[in-house]
Design a protein around this motif. Sequence first.
Motif, mmCIF file in Angstrom:
data_model
loop_
_atom_site.group_PDB
_atom_site.id
_atom_site.type_symbol
_atom_site.label_atom_id
_atom_site.label_comp_id
_atom_site.label_asym_id
_atom_site.label_seq_id
_atom_site.Cartn_x
_atom_site.Cartn_y
_atom_site.Cartn_z
ATOM 1 N N LEU A 2 0.820 -0.878 -0.146
ATOM 2 C CA LEU A 2 0.708 0.180 -0.268
ATOM 3 C C LEU A 2 1.099 1.061 0.287
ATOM 4 C CD1 LEU A 2 -3.171 -0.844 2.324
ATOM 5 C CD2 LEU A 2 -3.189 -0.799 0.285
ATOM 6 N N ASN A 3 1.514 0.845 0.945
ATOM 7 C CA ASN A 3 2.694 2.473 0.770
ATOM 8 C C ASN A 3 3.671 2.648 -0.412
ATOM 9 O OD1 ASN A 3 2.189 2.983 3.325
ATOM 10 N ND2 ASN A 3 4.576 2.373 4.064
ATOM 11 N N VAL A 4 3.497 2.084 -1.468
ATOM 12 C CA VAL A 4 4.221 1.989 -2.790
ATOM 13 C C VAL A 4 2.897 2.511 -3.588
ATOM 14 C CG1 VAL A 4 4.831 0.485 -5.098
ATOM 15 C CG2 VAL A 4 5.344 -0.373 -3.334
ATOM 16 N N HIS A 5 1.936 2.096 -3.287
ATOM 17 C CA HIS A 5 0.295 2.674 -4.264
ATOM 18 C C HIS A 5 0.818 4.201 -4.065
ATOM 19 C CE1 HIS A 5 -3.242 2.216 -6.041
ATOM 20 N NE2 HIS A 5 -3.498 3.160 -5.309
ATOM 21 N N HIS A 6 0.262 4.080 -2.229
ATOM 22 C CA HIS A 6 0.180 5.877 -1.878
ATOM 23 C C HIS A 6 0.736 6.584 -2.231
ATOM 24 C CE1 HIS A 6 -4.218 4.827 -0.762
ATOM 25 N NE2 HIS A 6 -3.652 3.869 0.188
ATOM 26 N N HIS A 7 2.351 6.108 -1.577
ATOM 27 C CA HIS A 7 3.624 6.909 -1.659
ATOM 28 C C HIS A 7 3.879 7.422 -2.651
ATOM 29 C CE1 HIS A 7 2.526 8.254 2.528
ATOM 30 N NE2 HIS A 7 2.281 6.712 2.698
ATOM 31 N N ALA A 8 5.208 6.101 -2.246
ATOM 32 C CA ALA A 8 6.307 5.952 -3.782
ATOM 33 C C ALA A 8 6.152 6.804 -4.705
ATOM 34 C CB ALA A 8 6.954 3.983 -4.082
ATOM 35 N N TYR A 9 5.559 6.870 -5.825
ATOM 36 C CA TYR A 9 5.964 7.385 -6.955
ATOM 37 C C TYR A 9 4.921 8.962 -7.229
ATOM 38 C CZ TYR A 9 7.106 3.048 -8.846
ATOM 39 O OH TYR A 9 7.679 2.181 -8.998
ATOM 40 N N ASN A 10 4.835 9.164 -5.823
ATOM 41 C CA ASN A 10 3.389 10.575 -6.141
ATOM 42 C C ASN A 10 4.550 12.155 -5.660
ATOM 43 O OD1 ASN A 10 1.503 9.264 -6.340
ATOM 44 N ND2 ASN A 10 0.155 9.458 -4.620
ATOM 45 N N ASP A 11 4.292 13.195 -6.575
ATOM 46 C CA ASP A 11 5.028 14.365 -5.878
ATOM 47 C C ASP A 11 4.453 14.497 -4.112
ATOM 48 O OD1 ASP A 11 5.062 17.174 -5.337
ATOM 49 O OD2 ASP A 11 4.312 17.235 -6.355
ATOM 50 N N PRO A 12 5.491 14.608 -3.187
ATOM 51 C CA PRO A 12 5.159 14.964 -1.722
ATOM 52 C C PRO A 12 4.673 15.900 -1.689
ATOM 53 C CG PRO A 12 7.709 14.258 -1.782
ATOM 54 C CD PRO A 12 6.869 14.672 -3.470
ATOM 55 N N LEU A 13 4.119 17.076 -2.169
ATOM 56 C CA LEU A 13 3.594 18.406 -2.065
ATOM 57 C C LEU A 13 2.245 17.919 -2.377
ATOM 58 C CD1 LEU A 13 6.517 20.703 -2.706
ATOM 59 C CD2 LEU A 13 6.238 19.882 -0.532
ATOM 60 N N SER A 14 1.978 16.991 -3.101
ATOM 61 C CA SER A 14 0.760 17.051 -3.528
ATOM 62 C C SER A 14 -0.325 16.333 -2.462
ATOM 63 C CB SER A 14 0.473 15.840 -4.830
ATOM 64 O OG SER A 14 0.605 14.647 -4.135
ATOM 65 N N GLY A 15 -1.699 17.340 -2.406
ATOM 66 C CA GLY A 15 -3.160 16.507 -1.010
ATOM 67 C C GLY A 15 -3.305 15.256 -1.051
ATOM 68 N N ILE A 16 -3.202 14.675 -0.426
ATOM 69 C CA ILE A 16 -3.729 13.255 -0.393
ATOM 70 C C ILE A 16 -4.799 13.129 -0.840
ATOM 71 C CG2 ILE A 16 -3.715 11.426 1.478
ATOM 72 C CD1 ILE A 16 -2.499 13.104 3.668
ATOM 73 N N GLU A 17 -5.667 13.914 -0.560
ATOM 74 C CA GLU A 17 -7.339 13.749 -1.174
ATOM 75 C C GLU A 17 -6.903 13.402 -3.406
ATOM 76 O OE1 GLU A 17 -9.604 12.780 0.122
ATOM 77 O OE2 GLU A 17 -9.434 13.004 1.613
ATOM 78 N N THR A 18 -6.236 14.497 -3.408
ATOM 79 C CA THR A 18 -5.378 14.996 -5.110
ATOM 80 C C THR A 18 -4.568 14.668 -5.262
ATOM 81 O OG1 THR A 18 -5.704 17.100 -5.255
ATOM 82 C CG2 THR A 18 -8.219 15.996 -5.456
ATOM 83 N N PRO A 19 -4.059 13.222 -5.088
ATOM 84 C CA PRO A 19 -2.101 13.246 -5.196
ATOM 85 C C PRO A 19 -1.728 13.051 -6.946
ATOM 86 C CG PRO A 19 -3.272 10.669 -4.724
ATOM 87 C CD PRO A 19 -3.928 12.140 -4.210
ATOM 88 N N LYS A 20 -0.842 13.892 -6.477
ATOM 89 C CA LYS A 20 -0.059 14.113 -8.407
ATOM 90 C C LYS A 20 0.874 12.757 -8.329
ATOM 91 C CE LYS A 20 -1.888 18.509 -8.813
ATOM 92 N NZ LYS A 20 -1.536 19.897 -8.882
ATOM 93 N N ILE A 21 0.844 12.838 -9.368
ATOM 94 C CA ILE A 21 2.489 11.456 -9.577
ATOM 95 C C ILE A 21 4.084 12.445 -9.635
ATOM 96 C CG2 ILE A 21 3.462 10.175 -11.456
ATOM 97 C CD1 ILE A 21 1.222 8.713 -12.277
ATOM 98 N N ASN A 22 4.658 12.790 -9.370
ATOM 99 C CA ASN A 22 5.660 12.828 -9.226
ATOM 100 C C ASN A 22 6.287 13.777 -10.194
ATOM 101 O OD1 ASN A 22 9.094 12.983 -9.053
ATOM 102 N ND2 ASN A 22 8.509 13.738 -6.801
ATOM 103 N N THR A 23 6.592 14.490 -10.887
ATOM 104 C CA THR A 23 7.077 14.701 -12.323
ATOM 105 C C THR A 23 8.491 13.771 -12.741
ATOM 106 O OG1 THR A 23 6.702 17.183 -11.547
ATOM 107 C CG2 THR A 23 8.119 16.653 -13.421
#
Length: 322
Positions: free
Chosen positions: A161-182
């Motif tokens: 789940l951590n991979v799905h929720h965190h690994a590839y996302n932009d850390p500064l994007s919101g939890i409700e609307t996560p954005k993929i890290n550039t």
Amino acid sequence: MSVRVIIKAPPELCIYKRELQSATYSLIREINNTVTKDERLVTLDLREVQLITAAASVLLFATINTCQLMNKNPKQVICIFPKESNNPKGYRYIVKTGLAKALHSGDKVKLESLVEQEAFFQSSNNPFDHSIKTSLMLAEKTEFDPVQFELLSTAIGEAMLNVHHHAYNDPLSGIETPKINTSKKLLVKEMGRRWWQCAWYDYSKAEWVFIICDFGVGIPQSLKESYNRKNPLITIKNKEAMLKALSIGGSRFTEGGRGNGSEDMKRAVGRFCEDTDNLLIYSGGVKYQYSQGMEAPQVEMLATFFGGTLIEWTLKPKIGEE
């Protein structure tokens, strides 16, 4: 016809020992750079490998598989494997464990076949489905008592789940609307939020090893940027960020019942055999180690490392001891 670049692996591949880390990471970088920067086909010669440890095996699998999937070419990287007659040690580590088959599973159909065959080496981008399949596989192949099994299954599910929720996302994007890290957009477009894993039993030590690896932004970076934005007057570094992430409530998910995921990953250690049970994490240039009985985890910065996260549990079943 493009001529393949032949890369020869060193005789020992290991990221645990300092004296072997440099050569191991150099091989990983050479494979990646030859494919991505030079745009060349690669033949990896593994015939003289005498030792490849569990973590190095998964990291090699992840690296080669990424090259294959990103180029939509299962033969982007092919390997020459040791033969039992010439190199029995290398054959045991690479062929008998199933690593060889995984290294040549260069498309999504073959990867799914690894799951269906309950191979030790697998890859997925669906934590909800795959955590169940992995738990069922472990239930069939391990001898954990019910509590051990529940703790390990929860820990593995949390890591996925951590991979799905965190690994590839932009850390500064919101939890409700996560954005993929550039820097990860192309990876996610071609492979999804993918991880690679292995589960194997070391008969010589009577221990189970489970490893999960991803090529995301890393645990320290994921937490650090979010933390520094909320606390602009306080800057934390990777080592401190890793400790915060692996503490109660350290997760970026603190609402909705989440936020104790790191504790789930640590609880499996110690229910088993306190002398050998171990949680080991490599992420963002930080090595984190936790064993039952430790007053505090051991955390150190690494001179050489890979981009992403690798989590490893080493656990010894207690069946028959109680």
